[in-house]
Write a protein that holds these residues in place. Structure first.
Motif, short mmCIF file in Angstrom:
data_model
loop_
_atom_site.label_atom_id
_atom_site.label_comp_id
_atom_site.label_asym_id
_atom_site.label_seq_id
_atom_site.Cartn_x
_atom_site.Cartn_y
_atom_site.Cartn_z
N HIS A 1 8.01 6.16 -2.33
CA HIS A 1 6.65 5.99 -1.94
C HIS A 1 6.16 4.92 -2.75
O HIS A 1 5.97 4.81 -4.05
CB HIS A 1 5.79 7.14 -2.11
CG HIS A 1 4.41 7.27 -1.16
ND1 HIS A 1 3.34 6.59 -1.55
CD2 HIS A 1 4.40 7.81 0.09
CE1 HIS A 1 2.37 6.68 -0.77
NE2 HIS A 1 3.04 7.58 0.31
N HIS B 1 -2.37 1.27 2.37
CA HIS B 1 -2.45 0.46 3.43
C HIS B 1 -3.38 -0.89 3.57
O HIS B 1 -3.35 -1.34 4.62
CB HIS B 1 -2.95 1.48 4.73
CG HIS B 1 -3.97 2.13 4.54
ND1 HIS B 1 -5.28 1.45 4.43
CD2 HIS B 1 -4.46 3.41 4.22
CE1 HIS B 1 -6.29 2.23 4.29
NE2 HIS B 1 -5.82 3.43 4.46
N GLN C 1 -4.33 -0.53 8.32
CA GLN C 1 -3.59 0.59 8.85
C GLN C 1 -2.94 0.06 10.17
O GLN C 1 -1.55 0.60 10.24
CB GLN C 1 -4.42 1.77 9.16
CG GLN C 1 -4.60 2.57 7.70
CD GLN C 1 -5.38 4.03 8.25
OE1 GLN C 1 -6.47 4.08 8.60
NE2 GLN C 1 -4.45 5.11 7.83
N MET D 1 0.58 -1.16 9.05
CA MET D 1 1.29 -0.29 8.46
C MET D 1 2.30 0.51 9.74
O MET D 1 3.47 0.86 9.61
CB MET D 1 0.62 0.73 7.57
CG MET D 1 -0.04 -0.15 6.35
SD MET D 1 1.19 -0.96 5.51
CE MET D 1 0.17 -2.71 4.93
N ASP D 2 1.27 0.98 10.75
CA ASP D 2 1.75 1.65 11.84
C ASP D 2 2.83 0.87 12.71
O ASP D 2 3.77 1.25 12.91
CB ASP D 2 0.68 2.11 12.80
CG ASP D 2 -0.42 3.12 12.09
OD1 ASP D 2 0.14 3.60 11.14
OD2 ASP D 2 -1.49 3.25 12.58
N LYS E 1 5.69 1.31 10.60
CA LYS E 1 6.27 2.63 10.62
C LYS E 1 6.40 3.26 9.21
O LYS E 1 7.30 3.58 8.65
CB LYS E 1 7.50 2.84 11.42
CG LYS E 1 7.24 2.79 12.97
CD LYS E 1 8.33 3.14 13.77
CE LYS E 1 8.16 2.98 15.14
NZ LYS E 1 7.90 1.71 15.62
N PRO F 1 4.13 4.29 5.27
CA PRO F 1 2.62 4.74 4.77
C PRO F 1 1.85 3.62 4.16
O PRO F 1 0.51 3.73 4.00
CB PRO F 1 3.02 5.84 3.85
CG PRO F 1 4.36 5.42 3.45
CD PRO F 1 5.12 4.59 4.46
N GLY F 2 2.40 2.59 3.69
CA GLY F 2 1.83 1.75 2.88
C GLY F 2 2.95 0.60 2.21
O GLY F 2 4.01 0.83 2.43
#
Length: 404
Positions: free
Chosen positions: A341, A360, A364, A367-368, A371, A373-374
């Protein structure tokens, strides 16, 4: 010759230690550090000039007013702005965007379309969503590819006579991508749309010429260019600023007030209600002086060297992936290591005195798209060194060994 050792001597904070280690500051995309030349201006203001501006007949007020308005002229010259009253002092980029978004409430109709790029900071998304809720306008997104580049053919397809506003950052804070804003501006204007460019991340790397760009609105924050926090600039073409209503009511933005009616002051005061961040504005001008004395071409050349070197060295780490590989980018590297992470990497780096950003990055949707989280974001400035890059790489390797 670019003398980074001499430049580093201007930044007192670079001499401190964090967790018993020499500070390696690589969070410049969040905020730049402040040289002593700007710090001295801040101290001098409070020691010699501290007074409210524009309204006083006494000497301190007049001197403070002169210094503040000189800063406006420095900003005007730096961005090649045609008229000084097209420079509006704000508290920063977010304030500037909200000012414009609020002003367009009365200028949009239901069904009008706004275009925003897929790689915007939340500050250049949320105010427009709020504007759409108020007006019934529709927000559409210019998509991007895996390299972190906008799909300009898709942009062409989104443009129509319904398009009223286009918003795009000059440089992505999360990826470092330099967007083709001149092309975006020209194509948007061809369908009659106005364009707002978020220049916050570009401003420490690129000296934008707003007249050459023919942009309608261009905004930055001083703390990205070695200035203080809490102050920024909105450039707007005079024709647009005259159309927009005041964002806030209060002192300074009025011409005449009675209980029956108020008339508003001329530009720029129409948008500068209340006592401003006087010291911040003066220091903003001093920060631009400092960076121009070094030279933006020299800064860009040196930072590109750092970017190339850091990219090369980080990619030697097995499992490390860089997000944002556009051909045209500034000195920002967002990366992850498979199976770890980003927050955990950032925490260990901090124990080693290395300041990076994790998460992020107020982006965001990016990041989406990937795919994830950051990311871990290392962002380099002209006062960083290749030796600091080596410390970063060593730190990442150490974090990887501890976490896998």
């Amino acid at each position: 010759m670019f003398n980074v050792s001499k430049i580093r001597a201007d930044f007192p904070i670079l001499n401190r230690e964090v967790n018993g280690k020499p500070l390696v500051y690589l969070d410049n995309a969040a905020t730049s550090q402040t040289p002593k030349q700007v710090i001295d201006v801040i101290v001098d203001y409070y020691q010699r000039l501290n007074a409210n501006i524009h309204r006083g007949v006494h000497t301190l007020s007049q001197e403070a007013t002169d210094a503040y308005e000189q800063a406006r002229l420095k900003i005007q010259a730096h961005f090649n702005i045609a008229k000084s009253h097209e420079v509006i002092f704000t508290s920063g980029t977010t304030h500037s965007i909200n000012l414009v978004a609020n002003g367009f409430t009365s200028l949009l109709n239901k069904g009008d379309e706004l275009l925003v790029s897929a790689m915007e900071h939340h500050s250049n998304i949320v105010p427009w969503q709020m504007l759409c809720e108020r007006t019934g306008a529709v927000l559409k997104v210019i998509p991007m590819n895996e390299n972190g580049e906008l799909l300009m053919a898709k942009f062409d397809g989104l443009l129509s006579h319904k398009t009223k506003l286009v918003f795009c950052n000059h440089v992505s804070n999360a990826l470092g991508t330099i967007n083709p804003i001149q092309e975006i501006i020209q194509k948007a204007h061809a369908v009659g749309a106005a364009v707002l460019i978020d220049g916050a991340q570009a401003s420490p790397h690129i000296k934008a010429d707003v007249q050459e760009l023919d942009v309608d609105f261009y905004i930055i924050s001083a703390h990205k260019v070695c200035g203080p926090t809490g102050v920024g600039m909105l450039y707007g073409k005079e024709s647009w600023l005259k159309k927009l209503p005041p964002y806030q009511g209060g002192g300074e933005m009025i011409a005449e007030v009675t209980f029956e009616e108020t008339t508003y002051a001329d530009l720029p005061h129409k948008f500068e209600a209340g006592t401003p961040n006087i010291c911040g504005g003066i220091a903003f001008g001093a920060a631009l002086d400092y960076m121009n004395a070094i030279g933006f071409d020299a800064i860009a050349s040196y930072e590109n060297e750092l970017l190339d070197y850091a990219t090369q060295e980080l990619l030697k780490i097995q499992g490390l992936k860089i997000y944002g590989t556009a051909a045209n980018k500034t000195s920002v590297i967002s990366f992850n290591i498979q199976g770890i992470h980003p927050y955990d990497i950032g925490t260990i780096l901090d124990k080693l005195g290395i300041a990076v950003r994790t998460g992020h990055h107020c982006a965001q949707p990016i990041m989406d798209f990937y795919k994830i989280p950051g990311t871990v974001r290392a962002s380099f400035s002209f006062y960083n060194t290749k030796e600091e890059v080596d410390v970063l790489v060593e730190g990442v390797n150490r974090a990887k060994a501890m976490l896998l």
